[in-house]
Design an enzyme around this catalytic site. Structure first.
Site, PDB file in Angstrom:
ATOM      1  N   TRP A 257     115.171  69.101  27.944  1.00 48.59           N
ATOM      2  CA  TRP A 257     116.578  69.185  28.324  1.00 48.59           C
ATOM      3  C   TRP A 257     116.766  69.762  29.726  1.00 48.59           C
ATOM      4  O   TRP A 257     117.843  70.175  30.089  1.00 48.59           O
ATOM      5  CB  TRP A 257     117.347  69.995  27.289  1.00 48.59           C
ATOM      6  CG  TRP A 257     117.541  69.252  25.998  1.00 48.59           C
ATOM      7  CD1 TRP A 257     118.591  68.433  25.681  1.00 48.59           C
ATOM      8  CD2 TRP A 257     116.668  69.213  24.871  1.00 48.59           C
ATOM      9  NE1 TRP A 257     118.421  67.905  24.423  1.00 48.59           N
ATOM     10  CE2 TRP A 257     117.249  68.373  23.886  1.00 48.59           C
ATOM     11  CE3 TRP A 257     115.452  69.820  24.573  1.00 48.59           C
ATOM     12  CZ2 TRP A 257     116.659  68.114  22.658  1.00 48.59           C
ATOM     13  CZ3 TRP A 257     114.859  69.574  23.352  1.00 48.59           C
ATOM     14  CH2 TRP A 257     115.456  68.731  22.408  1.00 48.59           C
TER      15      TRP A 257
ATOM     16  N   CYS B  47     104.202  75.366  11.185  1.00 45.74           N
ATOM     17  CA  CYS B  47     103.679  75.495  12.549  1.00 45.74           C
ATOM     18  C   CYS B  47     103.347  76.943  12.880  1.00 45.74           C
ATOM     19  O   CYS B  47     102.280  77.228  13.448  1.00 45.74           O
ATOM     20  CB  CYS B  47     104.694  74.952  13.543  1.00 45.74           C
ATOM     21  SG  CYS B  47     104.948  73.168  13.448  1.00 45.74           S
TER      22      CYS B  47
END
Length: 407
Positions: A207, A388
């Site tokens: 982004w 994760c």
């Protein structure tokens, strides 16, 4: 059971007659897991009402698991990490905190062998599905859209203000995530050696947090992405010195003073690593540098990982693949790119993921996630963030920054 570490069920245990009948078969499966746990432990409550300690021989993560149905072990044995997620989603097992369990699996990855890998027909079916998600030009765009185009209104609710979706670098435990992300971006920029007026290609620009920082230092940044949502977000910022395009890395033609890629290579796939590195070598001007941040999986399990399909590839990031550092380095060096100053900071990624999970849970509790995401989606992402984090805490997953230059 003769295991002295097994506690017999209370008289009012929950086990059915059928569960008690099949229990010995599953206890033998647990025996194998028990023997493989060289460090850490699992404190398990089982469907037959017994409580059992697995492992516990040496220091390591301690996980608490409520195994509600024996079916969870069947799913683990046949489906690996995909089956274990399916079992969790179906309520076959639960834990007050699954991160230590995933850390335990990773810390004992070699001894556990194929316990978390699919096998037989399940493996063949998963591989066939995965091949359909290969990262050729058309496939790469579909795969990126499946993950990154979930919506800027989704990611903005739990990432930091800069929407940086990669590992931070922490200097101290309690510093703000934004500060640690700024440090990571500064470290990447420093690796390029870029000076005001230099041109930087950023491959997989997210982004725009790196592009904004580099442009603020006087660099011209050409950012490429395959995510329409990310491109729109960067264009809306109207950053001076930054251009952004929907471009596949294989189609880059110009040359640059520096190249940056922050956790994009995981979307390339082993088959296409040579294409990616050929591109880096081709577009760098003489004397230029490439700064790459990427996620690795330990070489001791890479062959098994590469030949199977894990939970993330199946449900979260189609086409994704962690790197073998040794193999990726060899491929870079074969293309005349020297491997300079690698920096490993896996525990920083574990902390980054913990921060994201806290923010994600707050967004869920406050009803800030877009209404199009149902409870099943929320649970999937909750599991993904725990999975994760546990991988990094268990030591078999790492994150690396490296500088690539001409020899």
């Amino acid at each position: 059971m003769n295991d002295p570490r097994t506690v017999a069920p209370e008289p009012d245990h929950r086990a059915s007659a059928a569960a008690r009948l099949v229990a010995p078969v599953f206890h033998r499966m647990l025996d194998r897991i028990d023997r493989a746990l060289k460090m850490g432990a699992i404190e398990a409550t089982l469907p037959d009402g017994t409580r059992r300690l697995l492992g516990g021989r040496a220091a390591g993560p301690v996980a608490v698991v409520d195994l509600r149905r024996w079916r969870a072990l069947v799913r683990l044995a046949t489906g690996g990490s995909v089956g274990w997620y399916d079992a969790w989603a179906a309520g076959d097992w639960d834990s007050p905190d699954a991160v230590p369990l995933f850390a335990l699996f990773m810390a004992n990855r070699v001894a556990l062998g194929h316990s978390a890998r699919s096998g037989g027909l399940a493996k063949l079916a998963a591989r066939a599905w995965h091949r359909l998600r290969r990262n050729d030009r058309a496939g790469a765009r579909r795969n990126i859209a499946a993950h990154y185009d979930l919506g800027n209104d989704f990611y903005s609710q739990w990432l930091d203000a800069g929407l940086t979706y990669s590992s931070a670098i922490f200097a101290e435990a309690n510093e703000p995530l934004e500060t640690a992300q700024d440090r990571k971006i500064a470290a990447v920029l420093a690796r390029t050696g870029a000076r005001p007026g230099d041109t930087i290609l950023e491959i997989g620009c997210g982004w725009g947090s790196f592009a904004a920082a580099a442009a603020a230092e006087g660099n011209e940044v050409h950012a490429i992405t395959l995510s329409a949502e990310q491109k729109a977000a960067i264009e809306a910022k109207a950053l001076r010195g930054v251009t952004v395009a929907l471009t596949d890395y294989r189609d880059v033609k110009d040359r640059y003073d520096a190249v940056v890629s922050i956790e994009m290579v995981e979307a390339v796939g082993q088959r296409y690593w040579p294409d990616f590195l050929d591109m880096v070598a081709r577009v760098l001007k003489p004397g230029g540098r490439a700064a790459i941040q990427f996620i690795t999986i330990a070489d001791d399990v890479f062959p098994a990982y590469a030949s199977s399909v894990d939970f993330i590839q199946r449900y979260v990031f189609p086409g994704g693949m962690l790197l073998s550092e040794s193999r990726f380095r060899a491929s870079a060096e074969a293309r005349g790119l020297a491997w300079r100053d690698p920096h490993h900071f896996g525990l920083d990624y574990a902390e980054t993921l913990r921060r994201w999970r806290v923010a994600f849970e707050a967004a869920v509790a406050e009803g800030r996630l877009p209404a199009r995401f149902d409870e099943r989606f929320v649970r999937l992402w909750r599991y993904y963030l725990m999975y994760c984090e546990g991988g990094f805490r268990g030591g078999g997953i790492d994150v690396v920054q490296v500088t690539l230059t001409e020899y």
